[in-house]
Design a protein around this motif. Structure first.
Motif, PDB file in Angstrom:
ATOM      1  N   ASN A  26       0.806  -1.243  -0.081  1.00 57.78           N
ATOM      2  CA  ASN A  26      -0.308   0.157  -0.150  1.00 57.78           C
ATOM      3  C   ASN A  26       1.010   1.266   0.259  1.00 57.78           C
ATOM      4  N   ARG A  27       0.487   2.217  -1.044  1.00 55.21           N
ATOM      5  CA  ARG A  27       1.161   3.533  -0.994  1.00 55.21           C
ATOM      6  C   ARG A  27       0.477   4.851  -1.156  1.00 55.21           C
ATOM      7  N   SER A  28       0.521   5.533   0.022  1.00 57.75           N
ATOM      8  CA  SER A  28      -0.550   6.926   0.072  1.00 57.75           C
ATOM      9  C   SER A  28      -0.013   7.624   0.244  1.00 57.75           C
ATOM     10  N   SER A  29      -0.464   8.837  -0.411  1.00 57.26           N
ATOM     11  CA  SER A  29      -0.045  10.160  -0.240  1.00 57.26           C
ATOM     12  C   SER A  29      -1.095  11.873  -0.615  1.00 57.26           C
ATOM     13  N   THR A  30      -0.879  12.579  -0.760  1.00 55.92           N
ATOM     14  CA  THR A  30      -2.138  13.746  -1.071  1.00 55.92           C
ATOM     15  C   THR A  30      -1.723  14.783  -2.393  1.00 55.92           C
ATOM     16  N   VAL A  31      -2.755  15.105  -2.739  1.00 61.02           N
ATOM     17  CA  VAL A  31      -2.630  16.528  -3.383  1.00 61.02           C
ATOM     18  C   VAL A  31      -2.848  17.553  -2.726  1.00 61.02           C
ATOM     19  N   LYS A  32      -1.761  18.136  -2.386  1.00 62.11           N
ATOM     20  CA  LYS A  32      -1.668  19.684  -1.799  1.00 62.11           C
ATOM     21  C   LYS A  32      -1.594  20.701  -2.813  1.00 62.11           C
ATOM     22  N   ILE A  33      -2.664  21.570  -2.600  1.00 64.66           N
ATOM     23  CA  ILE A  33      -2.946  22.848  -3.539  1.00 64.66           C
ATOM     24  C   ILE A  33      -3.246  24.236  -1.973  1.00 64.66           C
ATOM     25  N   ASP A  49      -4.026  28.232  -1.804  1.00 67.11           N
ATOM     26  CA  ASP A  49      -4.080  29.059  -2.051  1.00 67.11           C
ATOM     27  C   ASP A  49      -4.652  30.185  -1.526  1.00 67.11           C
ATOM     28  N   ASN A  50      -5.619  31.583  -1.624  1.00 64.22           N
ATOM     29  CA  ASN A  50      -6.209  32.316  -1.280  1.00 64.22           C
ATOM     30  C   ASN A  50      -7.514  32.347  -0.729  1.00 64.22           C
ATOM     31  N   ALA A  51      -7.549  31.029  -1.374  1.00 60.72           N
ATOM     32  CA  ALA A  51     -10.161  30.496  -0.214  1.00 60.72           C
ATOM     33  C   ALA A  51      -9.283  30.199   1.024  1.00 60.72           C
ATOM     34  N   ALA A  52     -10.336  30.046   1.438  1.00 63.52           N
ATOM     35  CA  ALA A  52     -10.659  29.151   2.759  1.00 63.52           C
ATOM     36  C   ALA A  52     -10.324  28.087   2.541  1.00 63.52           C
ATOM     37  N   GLY A  53      -9.779  27.618   3.930  1.00 67.93           N
ATOM     38  CA  GLY A  53      -9.260  26.215   3.640  1.00 67.93           C
ATOM     39  C   GLY A  53      -7.863  25.867   3.296  1.00 67.93           C
ATOM     40  N   SER A  54      -7.647  27.122   2.857  1.00 66.97           N
ATOM     41  CA  SER A  54      -6.079  26.297   2.209  1.00 66.97           C
ATOM     42  C   SER A  54      -5.781  26.033   2.698  1.00 66.97           C
ATOM     43  N   PRO A  55      -4.355  24.939   3.347  1.00 68.77           N
ATOM     44  CA  PRO A  55      -4.236  24.196   2.224  1.00 68.77           C
ATOM     45  C   PRO A  55      -5.595  23.294   1.558  1.00 68.77           C
ATOM     46  N   GLN A  56      -5.833  22.943   0.365  1.00 72.37           N
ATOM     47  CA  GLN A  56      -6.640  21.345   0.826  1.00 72.37           C
ATOM     48  C   GLN A  56      -5.700  20.470   0.310  1.00 72.37           C
ATOM     49  N   SER A  57      -6.642  19.233   0.470  1.00 71.37           N
ATOM     50  CA  SER A  57      -6.106  18.736  -0.322  1.00 71.37           C
ATOM     51  C   SER A  57      -6.812  17.249  -0.969  1.00 71.37           C
ATOM     52  N   VAL A  58      -6.077  16.364  -1.277  1.00 68.42           N
ATOM     53  CA  VAL A  58      -6.670  14.993  -2.546  1.00 68.42           C
ATOM     54  C   VAL A  58      -6.175  13.952  -1.563  1.00 68.42           C
ATOM     55  N   PRO A  59      -6.990  13.339  -0.751  1.00 63.96           N
ATOM     56  CA  PRO A  59      -5.840  11.621  -1.449  1.00 63.96           C
ATOM     57  C   PRO A  59      -5.926  11.404  -1.711  1.00 63.96           C
ATOM     58  N   ILE A  60      -4.628  10.553  -2.276  1.00 69.08           N
ATOM     59  CA  ILE A  60      -4.114   9.823  -3.232  1.00 69.08           C
ATOM     60  C   ILE A  60      -3.816   8.051  -2.909  1.00 69.08           C
ATOM     61  N   SER A  61      -3.677   7.508  -3.181  1.00 70.36           N
ATOM     62  CA  SER A  61      -3.773   5.485  -3.088  1.00 70.36           C
ATOM     63  C   SER A  61      -3.581   4.547  -4.481  1.00 70.36           C
ATOM     64  N   GLY A  62      -2.696   4.102  -3.638  1.00 72.05           N
ATOM     65  CA  GLY A  62      -2.672   2.688  -5.089  1.00 72.05           C
ATOM     66  C   GLY A  62      -1.608   1.963  -4.146  1.00 72.05           C
ATOM     67  N   THR A  63      -1.389   0.429  -4.763  1.00 72.69           N
ATOM     68  CA  THR A  63      -0.419  -0.969  -3.976  1.00 72.69           C
ATOM     69  C   THR A  63      -0.132  -0.848  -5.894  1.00 72.69           C
ATOM     70  N   GLY A  64       1.592  -1.462  -5.138  1.00 67.51           N
ATOM     71  CA  GLY A  64       2.528  -1.334  -5.641  1.00 67.51           C
ATOM     72  C   GLY A  64       2.384  -2.709  -5.549  1.00 67.51           C
ATOM     73  N   VAL A  65       2.242  -3.264  -6.909  1.00 64.43           N
ATOM     74  CA  VAL A  65       2.915  -4.563  -7.547  1.00 64.43           C
ATOM     75  C   VAL A  65       3.698  -4.640  -7.406  1.00 64.43           C
ATOM     76  N   ALA A  66       4.303  -6.540  -8.083  1.00 59.77           N
ATOM     77  CA  ALA A  66       5.412  -7.166  -9.138  1.00 59.77           C
ATOM     78  C   ALA A  66       6.040  -8.229  -8.596  1.00 59.77           C
ATOM     79  N   PRO A  67       6.631  -8.659 -10.221  1.00 58.07           N
ATOM     80  CA  PRO A  67       7.001  -9.679 -10.226  1.00 58.07           C
ATOM     81  C   PRO A  67       8.117 -10.192  -9.405  1.00 58.07           C
ATOM     82  N   VAL A  68       7.942 -11.415  -8.400  1.00 54.27           N
ATOM     83  CA  VAL A  68       8.890 -11.739  -7.961  1.00 54.27           C
ATOM     84  C   VAL A  68       9.753 -13.064  -8.101  1.00 54.27           C
TER      85      VAL A  68
END
Length: 939
Positions: A103-110, A112-131
């Motif tokens: 599991n890998r996760s992070s955020t997109v952080k924006i 700006d001059n709007a109320a509630g800054s900085p805004q964020s969008v959670p992002i996630s995914g799962t890294g898979v690989a052959p072994v």
């Protein structure tokens, strides 16, 4: 309208509307992103976040970025301007390229001059690989006839990862071929495919090759399976009998000769490597080095008992037949000539500066009414030594075993015999006997395969010492001690910073401790280094003082030893290392001794300051035995417990002027680690003065023109005081070895005596993980990412493929045989032919040695009576006794002696790991935690 009244008056107030300033408002859609499964290292299809300004004023954007954790796994681009008008939109494009599985996760952080800054969008995914997982990880083929094919051996490749595995190619090299079902379709998660390997030798003896698999496996897109095999020429060997019986034979006499024949019933010639007799038996033969097809030769055996009772032995023939060893068992009985008469002692071992008093006993009473003879010569002579009428034997300088005969003058039919070994071994001056670290003492007369047993051999006495003895005891014959005469000396260095010189033969009157030198002075603040100052484990318990084996130059009567001290003066603590030169007869410092260890090299590696790396006397720990080569004393360093900062260092000092530093080398000047441990085994040197060393885990960039050589075998030459790399070998999987902590430099190297055939100058090396490497000293092999370019790589041959297994210390050599005692393994014997080591053992003991195994040495009288000695120290952590074991060098599966058989008499002191026994002039010296134990022939 609001009515407000006060008393009787009312007022009407008019309420006006409130006007707010225009504002920007951020709206994000979707509110989060989920990428699902994505293969490691491959970017996903971008996902879009739409940013809309739903406010009434322009939105000022300061930044849009990936923030929080795992920022390397996600990336973004966007169409957003610095100012976004009201009701306008822009897009943020996010890509997921996982760097790791799971599991890998992070955020997109924006911002700006709007109320509630900085805004964020959670992002996630799962890294898979052959072994790609291979089983087995190596293959060894036994005894396949040249020009024929072996039965196919399977290698199973399993995808133990989380994404499909694509196998691009499977390539075999050497005398090996392969077929597979791996490249036709991708290998699903959890599925397997098979690679079938066939060995078809083109030449006899050891053959090496590999299977190289190229695929899309995560972090390891290329796997290598090492292949070895023994090609059988078709030569065969048979003996005409499996045993010879000699019956009863009187002590001091030799039997009539009994013979058997060795025949080659095969088609090609049979190469004979050695024919060796063990026990109270000797052999002669007319066998050539190469026995033609259908030819035979004769081996003649004689029985000369050294003791009464049943005497067993063997003739062992080592050759190139598929079975390697042919054995004929020997038996006989030793008998005394007359039960009423004996000699005291029954056996003895002396050197040219000593004499031995023998006493005749008739019917239990000491008698002088006897005549004395040596080897049948009344009174002896200058060749066999002389014996007085009173029974005092004086040896000649020629090493040999002699028979002492006493005859009752009153009754000449009454005789008795005793045996005396006239030894003349100059000494063990360096760790494992020589600069090539072969472990050989070829001048041992007294300790034979017939005499080293529970009945005739055991512990004679002990000397108490003041600290752990990691260093191998050293020995010098015939040292003149001022005012005390000539003594054979054994030198013992301890972690209490002491060097002891003991009489090697006598702990009683006229012997014992002859001198002691200490390098500490607690009253003046000079002590050993407390363990807690440098480590938290059990590498060196209690205190650190003298660890590596010293070295002696008998030509200048000097012993060189390095000692560590902690020194407190004026409230300032210093850690110091000094090289001392001591007079071997007195222990006094020689002129110009000692020298404080210091060095600096150019580099940007760990611990560097201003582009310079300086020797750290606290962190750098000297472990390998000192080396003396061409007038230079060499010392090598690693660390304790991998505590950084440290590097591998080699420094050289002129033996005649310690203040002159003549050589400096750092294994990783632009990196870190690369320590030189070698399990206490010393650097090696060839006849031309080239040095050979094995490094451990650390930075490696030698393949790209760098100067860092972790996990490598190095050939070093000196040029104007600077040691440089003339040649090197690094295993193809160095990065994997380092990550697994499988130090190549956990064990040392051994330079073999010159061999016949295409590879006259060879060496062997090996560390953790039980892989054995044979190298051509004229071309070590460098580094190749696809396969090793050394002569032979033999995985798993010294034990299990685990970190705690493998070679610690080093092997030993004798008569075309190489002996290892691996950690968590068994004493093992290999054979050499044409400069190549056999790819599988020709013999192996059943005695399991736990961690850290043993560093064997060999005693022999030239090409006779070879004995492999090793200390079993696997109970060192609980301070249980070391066990001294002796094996028949012609076939290591035959144990001759172990010190636990007669525990009351022979138990050694508490074990110290990596210790090496010293065999010299009829004695075996064993260092322990508290004492030096001395073993020899029982009187």
């Amino acid at each position: 309208m609001l009515m407000l009244c006060r008393r009787i008056c009312c007022f009407a107030l008019l309420t006006l509307p409130t006007f707010l300033p225009a504002q920007a408002v951020v709206s994000l859609s979707p509110a989060s992103l989920s990428f699902g499964n994505q293969q490691v290292g491959i970017g996903s299809t971008p996902q879009i976040v739409t940013l809309t300004n739903t406010g009434s004023a322009s939105l000022s954007l300061t930044s849009i970025k990936i923030s929080s954790n795992n920022t390397a796994d996600f990336s973004e681009t966007n169409t957003c301007p610095s100012s976004l008008a009201a009701n306008a939109s822009c897009t943020i494009s996010v890509t997921f390229a996982p760097t790791k599985t799971g599991n890998r996760s992070s955020t997109v952080k924006i911002t700006d001059n709007a109320a509630g800054s900085p805004q964020s969008v959670p992002i996630s995914g799962t890294g898979v690989a052959p072994v790609a997982t291979l089983s087995p990880s190596s293959l060894s083929f036994k005894g396949v006839l040249v020009g024929t094919s072996s039965t196919a051996a399977p290698i199973t490749l399993t995808n133990t990862g989380t994404a499909p595995l694509t196998v691009n190619s499977v390539i075999a090299s050497g005398d090996f071929s392969q077929t597979n079902n791996c490249t036709s379709v991708s290998v699903a998660v959890g599925a397997s495919c098979t690679i079938s390997v066939v060995f078809r030798p083109t030449e006899a003896w050891s053959r090496g090759g590999s299977i190289v698999i190229t695929d899309n496996a995560y972090n390891n897109p290329q796997q290598v399976v090492f292949l070895v095999g023994m090609g059988n020429s078709g030569a065969a060997a048979t003996v005409s009998t499996s045993s010879l019986s000699f019956g009863s034979q009187t002590l001091g006499t030799s039997s009539s000769v009994k013979t058997f024949t060795l025949t080659n019933p095969g088609s090609p010639a049979l190469n004979i490597i050695s024919i060796l007799a063990s026990g109270d038996y000797s052999q002669t033969n007319n066998c050539p080095g190469s026995l033609n097809p259908a030819a035979n030769c004769t081996i003649s055996v004689t029985f000369t008992p050294s003791f009464t009772g049943t005497r067993t032995g063997y003739v062992t023939i080592n050759d190139t037949a598929a079975s390697f060893l042919q054995t004929v068992s020997l038996s006989g009985t030793g008998a005394i000539a007359n039960a009423q008469m004996n000699i005291d002692p029954e056996q003895a071992s002396i050197t040219p500066s000593q004499t031995q008093q023998f006493t005749a006993v008739i019917n239990g009473i000491t008698s002088t009414n006897v005549t004395w003879a040596v080897d049948g010569v009344l009174g002896g002579n200058s060749t066999v030594g002389t014996i007085s009428t009173a029974g005092l034997y004086t040896p000649s300088t020629t090493p040999a075993m002699h028979t002492i005969l006493a005859t009752n003058i009153a009754n000449p039919q009454q005789t008795a015999v005793a045996f005396v070994a006239a030894n003349n071994y100059p000494g063990t001056f360096t760790g494992r006997n020589d600069a090539q670290r072969t472990g050989q003492n070829l001048n041992e007369v007294a300790l034979t395969t017939g005499r080293v047993n529970r009945t005739q051999f055991g512990k004679l006495f002990s000397y108490t010492v003041d600290g752990y003895v990691f260093a191998q005891p050293l020995y010098v014959e015939g040292v003149n001690i001022p005012n005390l005469g000539i003594h054979n000396l054994v030198y013992v260095a301890t972690e209490n910073d002491s060097v002891f010189a003991f009489d090697a033969d006598n702990n009683g009157t006229g012997g014992g401790l002859l001198w002691q030198t200490s390098f500490i002075n607690p009253a003046n603040g000079i002590t050993t280094i407390p363990q807690a100052d440098v480590e938290k484990g059990s590498d060196i318990p209690v205190q650190i003082g003298i660890t590596p084996t010293p070295v002696i130059d008998p030509a200048i009567n000097t012993l060189f030893v390095i000692a560590r001290t902690k020194e407190v003066s004026g409230g300032v603590t210093s850690y110091v290392q000094r090289l001392h030169a001591l007079d071997i007869g007195t222990g006094a410092e020689q002129a110009g001794s000692p020298v404080v260890i210091a060095a600096t090299v150019s580099g940007t590696g760990i611990g560097s300051i201003g582009g310079q790396v300086s020797f750290d006397p606290l962190r750098q720990n000297p472990r390998p035995a000192l080396l003396l080569s061409n007038g230079t004393v060499y010392i090598a360093w690693a660390s304790l417990e991998d505590i950084e900062p440290f590097h591998g260092w080699i420094l050289g000092y002129s033996e005649t002027n310690l203040q002159q530093q003549v050589a400096v080398f750092n294994t990783t000047p632009n990196g870190n680690e690369g320590g030189i441990w070698q399990g206490g085994d010393g650097l090696t040197a060839d006849a031309n003065g080239n040095l050979f060393v094995v490094t451990s885990n650390g930075t490696f960039d030698g393949n790209t023109g760098g100067v860092d050589y972790g996990d490598s075998v190095l050939k070093l030459t000196s040029n104007n005081g600077v040691l440089g790399v003339a040649d090197w070998f690094t295993p193809f999987n160095q990065a994997s070895l380092s990550s697994l902590n499988w130090d190549l430099g956990a064990g040392g190297t051994m330079l073999l005596p010159d061999q016949s055939g295409a590879y006259p100058h060879v060496m062997v090396a090996g560390g953790k993980g039980s892989t054995l490497y044979e190298l051509n000293r004229d071309f070590l092999g460098g580094f190749s990412a696809t396969a090793n370019q050394n002569l032979l790589t033999i995985p798993g041959v010294l034990g299990t493929l685990l970190e705690g297994s493998g070679n610690r210390g080093g092997p030993a050599y004798w008569q075309g045989q190489v002996y290892f005692v691996g950690s968590n393994g068994y004493p093992t014997q290999f054979s050499l032919q044409g400069g190549l080591i056999s790819t599988l053992p020709i013999a192996q003991s059943t005695k399991l040695f736990g961690y850290p195994g043993g560093a064997p040495v060999v005693s022999a009288n030239g090409n006779r009576n070879g004995i492999v000695w090793a200390l079993q120290v696997d109970r060192y952590l609980t301070s249980k006794p070391a066990v001294l074991r002796a094996f028949d060098a012609s076939n290591i599966s035959r144990q001759l002696y172990n010190s636990s058989d007669d525990a009351t008499r022979d138990t050694a002191g508490p074990a110290v790991k990596f210790t090496v026994p010293t065999v010299a002039n009829g004695k075996v010296y064993v260092g322990t935690q508290t004492e030096l134990d001395v073993y020899g022939l029982l009187p």
